[in-house]
Enzyme design. Structure first.
Site, short mmCIF file in Angstrom:
data_model
loop_
_atom_site.label_atom_id
_atom_site.label_comp_id
_atom_site.label_asym_id
_atom_site.label_seq_id
_atom_site.Cartn_x
_atom_site.Cartn_y
_atom_site.Cartn_z
N ASP A 1 0.88 -1.16 0.00
CA ASP A 1 0.00 0.00 0.00
C ASP A 1 0.93 1.21 0.00
OD1 ASP A 1 -3.18 0.68 1.65
OD2 ASP A 1 -2.05 1.78 0.11
C1 GLC Z 1 -4.31 4.41 -0.28
C2 GLC Z 1 -5.21 3.21 -0.08
C3 GLC Z 1 -5.15 2.21 -1.20
C4 GLC Z 1 -4.91 2.98 -2.49
C5 GLC Z 1 -3.50 3.54 -2.42
C6 GLC Z 1 -3.18 4.40 -3.64
O1 GLC Z 1 -3.75 4.80 0.92
O2 GLC Z 1 -5.08 2.50 1.15
O3 GLC Z 1 -6.40 1.52 -1.23
O4 GLC Z 1 -5.04 2.12 -3.61
O5 GLC Z 1 -3.27 4.29 -1.24
O6 GLC Z 1 -3.99 5.51 -3.66
#
Ligand code: GLC
Length: 741
Positions: free
Chosen positions: A268
């Site tokens: 993430d």
């Molecule tokens: C965010 C989310 C994830 C997302 C990523 C990119 O913090 O937790 O679901 O795809 O970052 O935006």
């Protein structure tokens, strides 16, 4: 002259000589684009230098990884989100790139998709959103999310597929297959145990292995072993003390070991915290580690990533080999050859009529009719004056809520949809009713709406009540929204209650009309203290670009609602096992999931708590009868899978409709605590008035087994089992039992 020529000749010979070992091989890697992927992977790997291998396993920008330009290995571009393709952002920032051709169609949120209980809808959804990702030249779609709905307070439940692992498993597989049919990788998230938002970056989750394997992992396992997901996103939280983005048990033992995952594990954004752990615990691609490309020193800031310079230096110091690196590179190359360098991927499509129709069809199939007294719905054909009340009838919901926020080509609001549908047939008036969240922007995308209103709450109610007196039908549209502490990433709700003073408005309207329909725009359960005074309740979810059109066609009766709840509506917060005994929520540090396997209806039934609306509940404008439940055998061997259950469904009403038949299994003689019943089958059938059909379910050992923590595996115990056929978890129609020898 001769010396000059001979020197020249020597120079030419030298360059033409076979390249010496220390020179990288410059021949392009895609010599045979149709070669099997594994050959292409090994070919590319053999040509890459150490620095190229390090470069390919971490981001070069907010949403892209660099590939290997020298060898013609393409960049890898990721995009949010699970409901539609996020607008382009700046190279290093979350802020808008301000393109003018990146508006999308917003499909319904995944709770709505889950509420369709229709596997075909899930596949259509995946294909459609995959087409938009492909058209935008994105290679990895950062979705779907399948975290289990453990508590109604989790801010991101609206992005997921409910409380039951079987339903989520059945719906995620076709979605993944649909997306990947477009040459776009699904990136199933957030693996694993991301069930609260407030402290998602720090919370350290622990739970029993039974709860892990029976409740929280199944949807991820199905996405990998049945859906063949090409990537998985690690979650922010810790599991048993180690961050999920580099957690040995989750990534190496379970995902890549037990499930044989051959894709890439993507962190993430900002979920990586250790080079050492990232190397050894199965992370393959690092994104979002804090940098804006500018502030982190003179060199390229992406070199400061955990799997960048620090990793390279460890290798150069001989502290770690390159075996783990090669495995990561293979997985990233495999992902690249499946997507960016997939030579027969379709071209995609963007904002097409077909995509609008997909959005509307799925919304219509996912809308849930929760209550409908005295056939209050559909709206009477001779209704001349319809009053719509509530901020959620007009507020844009595709902007906000976190990374799933979108810039849409259009969004048809409930009021828009009702006015368009009833144009020329009935007057559709509007009263604000209440003022909730008047903001309307996210990451630089603005709704353009000015929702400010100076009238007092009292005045707003008086006006709505006054208009309701002369209306043939009153539709209150409320629920939650995408602002903090509602349905929003990064925050959790503070309670089960409806926000603002919606309860006052609903009660005031209920006092002056006998034709009141309450419509919720939300992704979570809410308390309904006025439920006995309201004729009809409809769950509209966040239904995206076509929300208003879908709602109008359902409320008017043009479409017969057929959705059912993917999670339980409790009457109060501590009805949910996760909140029993005053359990603390959200948790900044450690949390043990004491509710264990008793999540959702499993917990309500364990404690004999009657829900407000049960898991799997949803009404229709017609009625259905269930009959003739038959089993193929009364006794089966433990490892047999010959057990089949068939049941006949009849449409006993006077209009066509679809019914979701649910099959639950109970193991009343188990040696371990087991839920009173567990969903292990469902089918959605469409029937004309008077028409019957027989649905057959195959019951396999997996459906009967529990996860045995002692043995560390799934186990079917001999003894009696029950097959329970229901229209919902609380509406059991037929039951039969059989014995496992
Ligand atoms: C965010 C989310 C994830 C997302 C990523 C990119 O913090 O937790 O679901 O795809 O970052 O935006």
């Amino acid at each position: 002259m001769n010396r000059l020529l001979s020197a020249l000749a020597a120079a030419i010979l030298l360059t033409a000589a076979p390249l010496s070992a220390q020179q990288p091989d410059n021949r392009p890697v895609y010599l045979d684009p149709d070669a099997p992927i594994e050959e292409r992977v090994e070919d590319a790997l053999s040509r890459m230098t150490l620095r190229e291998k390090i470069a390919i396993i971490h981001a070069q920008s907010k949403f892209s990884a660099p590939g290997a330009p020298r060898l013609g290995i393409a960049e890898l571009w990721c995009t949010d989100g699970p409901h539609g393709i996020r607008p382009e952002v700046m190279w290093d920032e979350w802020d808008q790139a301000r393109w003018t051709n990146d508006s999308c169609i917003a499909y319904p949120a995944l709770t709505c998709l889950a509420a369709t209980w229709n596997r075909d809808c899930a596949q259509l959804y995946g294909i459609s959103i995959g087409e938009e990702a492909r058209y935008r030249e994105k290679d990895v779609l950062l979705g779907p999310g399948v975290n289990i709905y453990r508590t109604p307070l989790c801010g991101r439940n609206f992005e997921y597929m409910g409380e039951d692992p079987y339903l989520a498993s059945e719906m995620v597989v076709p979605y993944v297959q649909g997306v990947q049919s477009q040459g776009v990788a699904a990136c199933v998230k957030h693996y694993a145990l991301n069930n609260e938002e407030q402290h998602r970056h720090t919370v350290d989750v622990d739970l029993s292995d039974r709860a892990l394997y029976e409740i929280y992992l199944p949807a991820f396992k199905a996405a990998v072993t049945e859906g063949d997901a090409w990537s998985i996103m690690g979650s922010y939280n810790k599991y048993r003390g180690t961050y999920a983005c580099h957690n040995h048990r989750l990534l190496i033992d379970i995902l890549k070991g037990e499930w044989g995952f051959d894709g890439a594990v993507i962190s993430d954004w900002g979920g990586v915290h250790s080079t050492e752990e990232a190397i050894h615990n199965g992370l393959d691609l690092e994104f979002g580690t804090w940098t804006d490309g500018l502030r982190e020193g003179a060199s390229n800031a992406y070199d400061t990533y955990y799997m960048a310079a620090p990793y390279l230096e460890m290798i150069e110091r001989g502290e770690v080999g390159t075996e783990e690196l090669d495995d990561k590179v293979r997985r990233v190359l495999r992902l690249t050859f499946r997507t960016a360098m997939n030579n027969d991927k379709p071209y995609g499509a963007m904002c097409s009529e077909a995509h609008s129709e997909t959005a509307r069809t799925i919304a219509e199939e996912g809308i849930v009719l929760l209550k409908n007294e005295r056939d209050n719905l559909p709206i009477a054909a001779d209704a001349k004056r319809i009053l719509v009340v509530g901020e959620n009838a007009i507020k844009m919901m595709t902007v906000g809520g976190g990374s799933s926020s979108l810039k849409v080509k259009y969004e048809c609001s409930p009021l828009d949809g009702l006015r368009a549908y009833y144009a020329g047939r009935a007057e559709v008036a509007f009263a604000r009713g209440y003022v909730g969240d008047v903001t309307g922007n996210y990451n630089g995308v603005v709704t353009g709406q000015d929702l400010r209103d100076k009238r007092s709450p009292k005045r707003l109610i008086e006006e709505a009540v006054e208009m309701a007196q002369s209306a043939d039908h009153v539709i209150f549209v409320g629920g939650l929204n995408k602002s903090d502490n509602q349905d929003c990433e990064g925050t959790d709700r503070k309670g089960l209650e409806l926000p603002y003073n919606q309860n006052d408005v609903i009660e005031a309207l209920a006092a002056v009309t006998d034709n009141l329909t309450v419509v919720f725009v939300s992704g979570n359960a809410v308390a309904m203290p006025w439920i006995d005074e309201v004729e009809s309740v409809v769950q509209l979810w966040y239904s995206g670009s076509e929300a208003g059109n879908a709602l109008a066609r359902v409320l008017s009766g043009e479409v017969n609602p057929s959705g059912k709840l993917p999670f339980t509506f409790g009457r109060k917060l501590d009805d949910y096992m996760a909140h029993a005994n005053g359990a603390k929520f959200p948790n900044p540090k450690k949390v043990f999931y004491h509710d264990d396997i008793f999540v959702g209806y499993r917990g309500f039934e364990e404690r004999d708590i009657e829900p407000l609306f049960a898991f799997g509940h949803g009404l229709s404008y017609t009625t259905f009868e269930y009959s003739d439940l038959k089993l193929t055998s009364r006794e089966i061997e433990a490892n047999a899978s010959v057990q089949q259950a068939s049941v006949t469904i009849t449409n006993t009403g006077n209009r066509p409709g679809k019914e979701i038949v649910q099959l639950y299994v109970a193991d009343p003689e188990a040696s371990v605590a087991r839920p009173k019943k567990e969903l292990k089958g469902f089918a959605k059938v469409e029937l004309q008035p008077g028409e019957s059909t027989t649905v057959t379910f195959t019951i396999t050992p997996e459906h009967l087994a529990f996860y045995d923590e002692i043995k560390g595996g799934w186990h079917v115990e001999a003894g009696e089992f029950r097959v329970i056929i229901g229209a919902s978890a609380a509406d059991v129609r037929l039951e039969e039992s059989f014995v496992v020898k």
